[in-house]
Scaffold this motif. Sequence first.
Motif, PDB file in Angstrom:
ATOM      1  N   VAL A   1       0.834  -1.201   0.000  1.00 27.04           N
ATOM      2  CA  VAL A   1       0.000   0.000   0.000  1.00 27.04           C
ATOM      3  C   VAL A   1       0.871   1.254   0.000  1.00 27.04           C
ATOM      4  O   VAL A   1       0.639   2.190  -0.763  1.00 27.04           O
ATOM      5  CB  VAL A   1      -0.946   0.003   1.226  1.00 27.04           C
ATOM      6  N   VAL A   2       1.905   1.258   0.851  1.00 30.53           N
ATOM      7  CA  VAL A   2       2.776   2.431   0.952  1.00 30.53           C
ATOM      8  C   VAL A   2       3.524   2.668  -0.357  1.00 30.53           C
ATOM      9  O   VAL A   2       3.584   3.791  -0.868  1.00 30.53           O
ATOM     10  CB  VAL A   2       3.772   2.280   2.123  1.00 30.53           C
ATOM     11  N   LEU A   3       4.092   1.610  -0.916  1.00 28.66           N
ATOM     12  CA  LEU A   3       4.849   1.770  -2.150  1.00 28.66           C
ATOM     13  C   LEU A   3       3.947   2.184  -3.304  1.00 28.66           C
ATOM     14  O   LEU A   3       4.281   3.096  -4.079  1.00 28.66           O
ATOM     15  CB  LEU A   3       5.577   0.476  -2.509  1.00 28.66           C
ATOM     16  N   GLY A   4       2.790   1.530  -3.446  1.00 35.66           N
ATOM     17  CA  GLY A   4       1.871   1.888  -4.526  1.00 35.66           C
ATOM     18  C   GLY A   4       1.442   3.336  -4.437  1.00 35.66           C
ATOM     19  O   GLY A   4       1.396   4.055  -5.437  1.00 35.66           O
ATOM     20  N   ALA A   5       1.134   3.783  -3.200  1.00 35.08           N
ATOM     21  CA  ALA A   5       0.738   5.174  -3.016  1.00 35.08           C
ATOM     22  C   ALA A   5       1.898   6.121  -3.316  1.00 35.08           C
ATOM     23  O   ALA A   5       1.716   7.157  -3.967  1.00 35.08           O
ATOM     24  CB  ALA A   5       0.235   5.394  -1.595  1.00 35.08           C
ATOM     25  N   LEU A   6       3.105   5.768  -2.865  1.00 30.96           N
ATOM     26  CA  LEU A   6       4.259   6.632  -3.081  1.00 30.96           C
ATOM     27  C   LEU A   6       4.551   6.812  -4.572  1.00 30.96           C
ATOM     28  O   LEU A   6       4.843   7.926  -5.031  1.00 30.96           O
ATOM     29  CB  LEU A   6       5.490   6.058  -2.385  1.00 30.96           C
ATOM     30  N   VAL A   7       4.467   5.733  -5.323  1.00 33.85           N
ATOM     31  CA  VAL A   7       4.708   5.813  -6.766  1.00 33.85           C
ATOM     32  C   VAL A   7       3.730   6.787  -7.409  1.00 33.85           C
ATOM     33  O   VAL A   7       4.110   7.671  -8.193  1.00 33.85           O
ATOM     34  CB  VAL A   7       4.586   4.420  -7.414  1.00 33.85           C
ATOM     35  N   MET A   8       2.451   6.671  -7.070  1.00 34.28           N
ATOM     36  CA  MET A   8       1.441   7.537  -7.677  1.00 34.28           C
ATOM     37  C   MET A   8       1.536   8.974  -7.163  1.00 34.28           C
ATOM     38  O   MET A   8       1.282   9.921  -7.909  1.00 34.28           O
ATOM     39  CB  MET A   8       0.054   6.953  -7.437  1.00 34.28           C
TER      40      MET A   8
ATOM     41  N   GLY B   1       1.383   1.626  -9.848  1.00 33.50           N
ATOM     42  CA  GLY B   1       0.951   1.888  -8.481  1.00 33.50           C
ATOM     43  C   GLY B   1      -0.447   1.361  -8.206  1.00 33.50           C
ATOM     44  O   GLY B   1      -0.716   0.804  -7.129  1.00 33.50           O
ATOM     45  N   THR B   2      -1.351   1.527  -9.165  1.00 34.90           N
ATOM     46  CA  THR B   2      -2.710   1.017  -9.011  1.00 34.90           C
ATOM     47  C   THR B   2      -2.706  -0.501  -8.869  1.00 34.90           C
ATOM     48  O   THR B   2      -3.418  -1.069  -8.035  1.00 34.90           O
ATOM     49  CB  THR B   2      -3.576   1.428 -10.218  1.00 34.90           C
ATOM     50  N   ALA B   3      -1.919  -1.174  -9.691  1.00 38.42           N
ATOM     51  CA  ALA B   3      -1.847  -2.636  -9.635  1.00 38.42           C
ATOM     52  C   ALA B   3      -1.270  -3.102  -8.296  1.00 38.42           C
ATOM     53  O   ALA B   3      -1.747  -4.092  -7.715  1.00 38.42           O
ATOM     54  CB  ALA B   3      -0.999  -3.161 -10.788  1.00 38.42           C
ATOM     55  N   ILE B   4      -0.265  -2.395  -7.789  1.00 38.18           N
ATOM     56  CA  ILE B   4       0.327  -2.767  -6.500  1.00 38.18           C
ATOM     57  C   ILE B   4      -0.718  -2.698  -5.390  1.00 38.18           C
ATOM     58  O   ILE B   4      -0.857  -3.616  -4.573  1.00 38.18           O
ATOM     59  CB  ILE B   4       1.525  -1.854  -6.172  1.00 38.18           C
ATOM     60  N   ILE B   5      -1.479  -1.603  -5.349  1.00 32.62           N
ATOM     61  CA  ILE B   5      -2.474  -1.439  -4.290  1.00 32.62           C
ATOM     62  C   ILE B   5      -3.615  -2.437  -4.450  1.00 32.62           C
ATOM     63  O   ILE B   5      -4.059  -3.060  -3.475  1.00 32.62           O
ATOM     64  CB  ILE B   5      -3.004   0.008  -4.283  1.00 32.62           C
ATOM     65  N   THR B   6      -4.110  -2.639  -5.671  1.00 36.65           N
ATOM     66  CA  THR B   6      -5.220  -3.566  -5.885  1.00 36.65           C
ATOM     67  C   THR B   6      -4.806  -4.993  -5.543  1.00 36.65           C
ATOM     68  O   THR B   6      -5.604  -5.766  -5.009  1.00 36.65           O
ATOM     69  CB  THR B   6      -5.708  -3.483  -7.345  1.00 36.65           C
ATOM     70  N   ASP B   7      -3.578  -5.363  -5.832  1.00 35.66           N
ATOM     71  CA  ASP B   7      -3.073  -6.680  -5.452  1.00 35.66           C
ATOM     72  C   ASP B   7      -3.079  -6.881  -3.941  1.00 35.66           C
ATOM     73  O   ASP B   7      -3.282  -7.987  -3.444  1.00 35.66           O
ATOM     74  CB  ASP B   7      -1.623  -6.857  -5.937  1.00 35.66           C
TER      75      ASP B   7
ATOM     76  N   ALA C   1      -5.930   6.336  -0.854  1.00 38.78           N
ATOM     77  CA  ALA C   1      -4.720   6.471  -1.667  1.00 38.78           C
ATOM     78  C   ALA C   1      -4.856   7.623  -2.651  1.00 38.78           C
ATOM     79  O   ALA C   1      -3.915   8.403  -2.856  1.00 38.78           O
ATOM     80  CB  ALA C   1      -4.447   5.169  -2.418  1.00 38.78           C
ATOM     81  N   ASP C   2      -6.040   7.750  -3.244  1.00 39.57           N
ATOM     82  CA  ASP C   2      -6.250   8.834  -4.202  1.00 39.57           C
ATOM     83  C   ASP C   2      -6.307  10.199  -3.522  1.00 39.57           C
ATOM     84  O   ASP C   2      -6.052  11.228  -4.156  1.00 39.57           O
ATOM     85  CB  ASP C   2      -7.528   8.580  -5.012  1.00 39.57           C
ATOM     86  N   VAL C   3      -6.653  10.228  -2.218  1.00 44.66           N
ATOM     87  CA  VAL C   3      -6.569  11.483  -1.478  1.00 44.66           C
ATOM     88  C   VAL C   3      -5.126  11.967  -1.454  1.00 44.66           C
ATOM     89  O   VAL C   3      -4.829  13.145  -1.703  1.00 44.66           O
ATOM     90  CB  VAL C   3      -7.081  11.305  -0.030  1.00 44.66           C
ATOM     91  N   SER C   4      -4.217  11.045  -1.172  1.00 43.46           N
ATOM     92  CA  SER C   4      -2.795  11.397  -1.144  1.00 43.46           C
ATOM     93  C   SER C   4      -2.326  11.879  -2.513  1.00 43.46           C
ATOM     94  O   SER C   4      -1.547  12.836  -2.613  1.00 43.46           O
ATOM     95  CB  SER C   4      -1.969  10.189  -0.704  1.00 43.46           C
ATOM     96  N   ILE C   5      -2.813  11.227  -3.553  1.00 45.02           N
ATOM     97  CA  ILE C   5      -2.458  11.639  -4.915  1.00 45.02           C
ATOM     98  C   ILE C   5      -2.960  13.054  -5.191  1.00 45.02           C
ATOM     99  O   ILE C   5      -2.252  13.897  -5.749  1.00 45.02           O
ATOM    100  CB  ILE C   5      -3.043  10.653  -5.940  1.00 45.02           C
ATOM    101  N   ALA C   6      -4.209  13.312  -4.773  1.00 41.40           N
ATOM    102  CA  ALA C   6      -4.792  14.629  -5.019  1.00 41.40           C
ATOM    103  C   ALA C   6      -4.064  15.719  -4.243  1.00 41.40           C
ATOM    104  O   ALA C   6      -3.827  16.816  -4.754  1.00 41.40           O
ATOM    105  CB  ALA C   6      -6.275  14.618  -4.640  1.00 41.40           C
ATOM    106  N   ILE C   7      -3.694  15.425  -2.998  1.00 45.55           N
ATOM    107  CA  ILE C   7      -2.945  16.402  -2.212  1.00 45.55           C
ATOM    108  C   ILE C   7      -1.599  16.690  -2.868  1.00 45.55           C
ATOM    109  O   ILE C   7      -1.144  17.844  -2.931  1.00 45.55           O
ATOM    110  CB  ILE C   7      -2.755  15.902  -0.769  1.00 45.55           C
TER     111      ILE C   7
END
Length: 418
Positions: A240-247, A349-355, A369-375
């Motif tokens: 989750v952390v890595l997928g979010a960080l990438v995005m 990143g999406t694939a990492i989180i969905t997995d 996760a998308d909140v972090s992306i939007a911020i």
Amino acid sequence: MTSTAPAGTAARISDPGQAQRRVLHVLVVSQILSGAGLAAGVTVGALLAQDMLGSTSLAGLPSALFTAGSALAAVAVGRISQARGRRPGLAAGYLAGAAGSAGVIIAAVLDNPVLLFSALFVYGAGTATNLQARYAGADLAAPGHRARAVSTVLVATTLGGVAGPNLAAPTGTFAERLGIPDLAGPFILSGVAYALAALVLAFWLRPDPLLLARAVAEAGEDADPATAPAAAGTAEGGGVVLGALVMILTQFVMVAIMTMTPVHMHDHGHGTAASGLVIAIHIGAMYLPSPLTGWLVDRYGRMKIAAASGLVLLAAGILAAAAPGDSVALLALALTLLGLGWNFGLVAGTAIITDTVPLATRARTQGLADVSIAIAGATGGLASGLMVAATGYPVLALTGGVLSLALLPAIAATAHRR
């Protein structure tokens, strides 16, 4: 509280693969429409603020506001989807985007900056929903095809995304005939496109992919996709952390450079048509390579493509910084690389989180996760105007490119733990 699918859902659809094909068809139509709404506003948002305020330093504020608005919308869409399914969540998000578009038009007519910024905040709901739709494409997908399912939804945005910026000049002319400032014209297109996308989803996204995925899992017809082999390479928390960080990083860099490119071109004498063309090419590069990216992610792994996104963004930043201000071709090439690097990061990143995330909490976690992306996008948009005013566009572009390299040690650390 997490709701479950109706008891008869799995019985009515005996073949989840058949339902997945229908879901993807409906999502493709809605993404074409929403892509036009998203791209039209991005093209002129900074120029509208610059024209209304007479200052370049705040030209990045519109991007910051509608990406900040998308953060709030991501939470709302994620929670509605978690409780009631993807259909009501996505439809509500697009309707909010349409309302924001109408508010921007009214603000332009009244020459009211406060109303403009408030409306841009609401307009951000369309951006969040456009991104959230990619998760709906993966709900029923087989583990080895998740990235390709996400890519199918993303690539559909290309048609509307490319058309939207190129309609900036015609919609501006149309707006002037109605007594509306020409820079508000693209928001007429945004409002109509978002409203139509909401209607398509509300009437035709049946069965609901998330509810059906839960019903199938509860009926024992399939294992929870988050426990499937595709997730085996990523530990749950780290995934989750890595997928979010990438995005997050790819979004920050992309928004910062993209936001100020039309302003940079305007300052060098280019008109709306030229900047619209460059943004159209950029948005095409953001979404058009998605099928290839999805295949690469499924075939070679999430980590390798995530690392590639950082390198491509670095190349984009260097080229944008070095390109002469009067060279539309070089700026277009730089923005093409910028879009491609973002695409690599988003799909991986999406694939990492969905997995990683189980169905029981998937929509809520994806929304967060998308909140972090939007911020990250809001921060990049706001900082971009301030940096350009203080140091210039080349410094902004180069800084963004170098920053994207932070992905590499994070990916290496996760691979080492694995």
